[in-house]
Design an enzyme around this catalytic site. Structure first.
Site, mmCIF file in Angstrom:
data_model
loop_
_atom_site.group_PDB
_atom_site.id
_atom_site.type_symbol
_atom_site.label_atom_id
_atom_site.label_comp_id
_atom_site.label_asym_id
_atom_site.label_seq_id
_atom_site.Cartn_x
_atom_site.Cartn_y
_atom_site.Cartn_z
ATOM 1 C CG LEU A 81 44.447 -35.331 -73.391
ATOM 2 C CD1 LEU A 81 43.846 -33.709 -73.300
ATOM 3 C CD2 LEU A 81 45.438 -35.854 -72.311
ATOM 4 C CE1 TYR B 156 43.214 -45.837 -55.948
ATOM 5 C CE2 TYR B 156 43.971 -47.761 -54.799
ATOM 6 C CZ TYR B 156 44.151 -46.792 -55.416
ATOM 7 O OH TYR B 156 45.483 -46.377 -55.621
ATOM 8 C CD GLN C 187 39.390 -55.984 -78.923
ATOM 9 O OE1 GLN C 187 39.451 -56.040 -77.729
ATOM 10 N NE2 GLN C 187 38.387 -55.726 -79.656
HETATM 11 P P1 NAD Z 1 47.680 -38.184 -55.652
HETATM 12 O O1 NAD Z 1 46.214 -38.057 -55.106
HETATM 13 O O2 NAD Z 1 48.508 -37.342 -55.037
HETATM 14 O O3 NAD Z 1 47.607 -37.961 -57.175
HETATM 15 C C1 NAD Z 1 46.801 -38.158 -58.014
HETATM 16 C C2 NAD Z 1 46.681 -37.017 -59.136
HETATM 17 O O4 NAD Z 1 45.451 -37.254 -60.022
HETATM 18 C C3 NAD Z 1 46.097 -35.857 -58.364
HETATM 19 O O5 NAD Z 1 46.933 -34.656 -58.839
HETATM 20 C C4 NAD Z 1 44.776 -35.187 -58.877
HETATM 21 O O6 NAD Z 1 44.294 -34.046 -58.901
HETATM 22 C C5 NAD Z 1 44.597 -36.213 -60.239
HETATM 23 N N1 NAD Z 1 43.194 -36.623 -60.621
HETATM 24 C C6 NAD Z 1 42.326 -37.099 -59.906
HETATM 25 N N2 NAD Z 1 41.447 -37.425 -60.755
HETATM 26 C C7 NAD Z 1 41.467 -36.822 -62.065
HETATM 27 C C8 NAD Z 1 40.778 -36.774 -63.163
HETATM 28 N N3 NAD Z 1 39.482 -37.230 -63.330
HETATM 29 N N4 NAD Z 1 41.465 -36.388 -64.061
HETATM 30 C C9 NAD Z 1 42.738 -35.626 -64.119
HETATM 31 N N5 NAD Z 1 43.376 -35.570 -62.989
HETATM 32 C C10 NAD Z 1 42.734 -36.216 -61.911
HETATM 33 O O7 NAD Z 1 47.973 -39.707 -55.633
HETATM 34 P P2 NAD Z 1 49.715 -40.169 -55.766
HETATM 35 O O8 NAD Z 1 49.980 -40.880 -54.445
HETATM 36 O O9 NAD Z 1 50.430 -39.441 -56.473
HETATM 37 O O10 NAD Z 1 49.172 -41.570 -56.884
HETATM 38 C C11 NAD Z 1 49.376 -41.409 -58.216
HETATM 39 C C12 NAD Z 1 48.786 -42.574 -58.751
HETATM 40 O O11 NAD Z 1 49.481 -43.875 -58.328
HETATM 41 C C13 NAD Z 1 47.389 -42.898 -58.526
HETATM 42 O O12 NAD Z 1 46.779 -43.710 -59.766
HETATM 43 C C14 NAD Z 1 47.360 -44.030 -57.515
HETATM 44 O O13 NAD Z 1 46.145 -44.933 -57.593
HETATM 45 C C15 NAD Z 1 48.672 -44.814 -57.812
HETATM 46 N N6 NAD Z 1 49.247 -45.544 -56.751
HETATM 47 C C16 NAD Z 1 49.878 -44.640 -55.601
HETATM 48 C C17 NAD Z 1 50.432 -45.252 -54.463
HETATM 49 C C18 NAD Z 1 51.024 -44.531 -53.411
HETATM 50 O O14 NAD Z 1 50.954 -45.111 -52.474
HETATM 51 N N7 NAD Z 1 51.092 -43.423 -53.758
HETATM 52 C C19 NAD Z 1 50.200 -46.795 -54.392
HETATM 53 C C20 NAD Z 1 49.394 -47.368 -55.329
HETATM 54 C C21 NAD Z 1 48.934 -46.837 -56.579
#
Ligand code: NAD
Ligand code: UDP
Length: 310
Positions: A62, A144, A161
């Site tokens: 990007l 994951y 780095q």
């Molecule tokens: P979510 O699934 O609602 O949001 C993830 C977003 O990423 C979605 O909008 C999805 O469409 C987008 N996405 C997925 N693959 C993509 C790609 N290849 N390119 C562009 N966009 C992409 O989940 P969330 O709960 O909002 O989680 C957000 C982040 O926080 C994640 O990285 C998740 O691992 C991390 N996280 C969340 C929690 C939680 O409890 N909510 C806990 C630990 C970590």
């Protein structure tokens, strides 16, 4: 005012973060491929002069000019990240490489939304950041867990780095309005089931525990971390130390919704962690942060939201 890129900005956490940063007057670029997120989550922001929505997959490079990057793109629910596990690892690993490369090129500060899953099924309780974890590298959650672990490795190598200004936060289970009704995570499942008088699907005997943080608290912590001086890299745990069994959660949701749904026990998924609770000593010390919303109040807000969309 900063130019801020939020990957996964149309998801549950990302869309709330967009709201906060747009309201604060920052120039926000929201990037999402809408795999688990939705345009609906950011519809109210479209048309604002300081908000831009780009459909893009972070596994591809990007090119934008920004000052700060929140890297949130990745499906977070086991149901969704296990749907295409190879792609899940790619999202974490290629996504991190692409966003770190962008940060390096434009000199941006970058924050990674890592996860308590890096601790796996932990032998240490509660989990401090120094605990190295007990993760199965070949199980159904590994795409994951190991993807997120590798992303952390990449963040720290780009810092050592190339001197990229990194921040890593490890998020524990977070819930709140705008979770997708079919998200598959426990809080949204139980609330949707209770409100539609379907059985509450409790996996295992319900004695496994999680610690649930309300979205507003979590974002306070994440934004505080982003504002720390260069060199405060983390990893730092963000979560609510209140620990509940899934049976307790089911009972709370039933009581708060007044639902007549019955609890239906289902097999425990493979590698489902037994216990999880964040040690937030570092967050308290370095970010002056600790959560303020208790589970009952957060559930009430979340239930009110689901009532409006079901
Ligand atoms: P979510 O699934 O609602 O949001 C993830 C977003 O990423 C979605 O909008 C999805 O469409 C987008 N996405 C997925 N693959 C993509 C790609 N290849 N390119 C562009 N966009 C992409 O989940 P969330 O709960 O909002 O989680 C957000 C982040 O926080 C994640 O990285 C998740 O691992 C991390 N996280 C969340 C929690 C939680 O409890 N909510 C806990 C630990 C970590
Ligand atoms: N869970 C459950 N019923 C559901 C969904 C999840 O009992 O309908 C359990 C799941 O087995 C786990 C806990 O709730 O023990 C939290 O699951 P979730 O998918 O929300 O998050 P994670 O396991 O990634 O913490």
């Amino acid at each position: 005012m900063e130019r801020v890129l939020i990957t996964g900005g149309a998801g549950f956490l990302g869309s709330h973060l967009c709201d906060r940063l747009v309201t604060a007057g920052h120039d926000v670029v929201c990037v999402d491929n809408f795999f688990t997120g939705s345009k609906r989550n950011v519809l109210h922001l479209i048309g604002k002069p300081n908000f831009e929505l780009i459909r893009h997959d972070v596994t591809l490079p990007l090119y934008v000019e920004v000052d700060r990057i929140y890297n949130l793109a990745c499906p977070a629910s086991p149901v969704h990240y296990q749907h295409d596990p190879v792609q899940t690892t790619k999202i974490s690993v290629h996504g991190a490489i692409n966003m770190l490369g962008l940060a390096k090129r434009v000199g941006a500060r970058i924050l990674q939304a890592s996860t308590s899953e890096v601790y796996g099924d932990p032998e240490v309780h509660p989990q401090p950041e120094g605990y190295l974890g007990r993760v199965n590298p070949i199980g159904i959650r590994s795409c994951y867990d190991e993807g997120k672990r590798c992303a952390e490795t990449l963040f720290f190598d780009y810092w050592r780095q190339y001197d990229v200004d990194i921040k890593v936060v490890r998020l524990f289970n977070t819930y709140g309005p705008r979770m997708h009704p079919n998200d598959g995570r426990v809080v949204s499942n139980f609330i949707v089931q209770a409100l539609s008088n379907q059985p509450i699907t409790l996996y295992g005997d319900g004695s496994q525990t999680r610690s649930f943080c309300y979205v507003d608290d979590l974002l306070d912590g994440m934004m505080r971390m982003m504002d720390t001086p260069k060199g405060v890299t983390g990893p730092i745990n963000l979560g609510n130390p209140g620990e509940f069994s899934m049976l307790e959660l089911a009972e709370k949701v039933l009581a708060l919704t007044g639902s007549k749904s019955r609890i239906e026990f289902r097999p425990l998924p493979l590698d489902d962690p037994r216990r999880r609770q964040p040690d937030i000593t570092l967050a308290k010390e370095h970010l002056k942060w600790s959560p303020t919303v208790n589970l009952e109040d957060g559930l009430k807000e979340t239930i009110a939201y689901f009532k409006t969309i079901l």
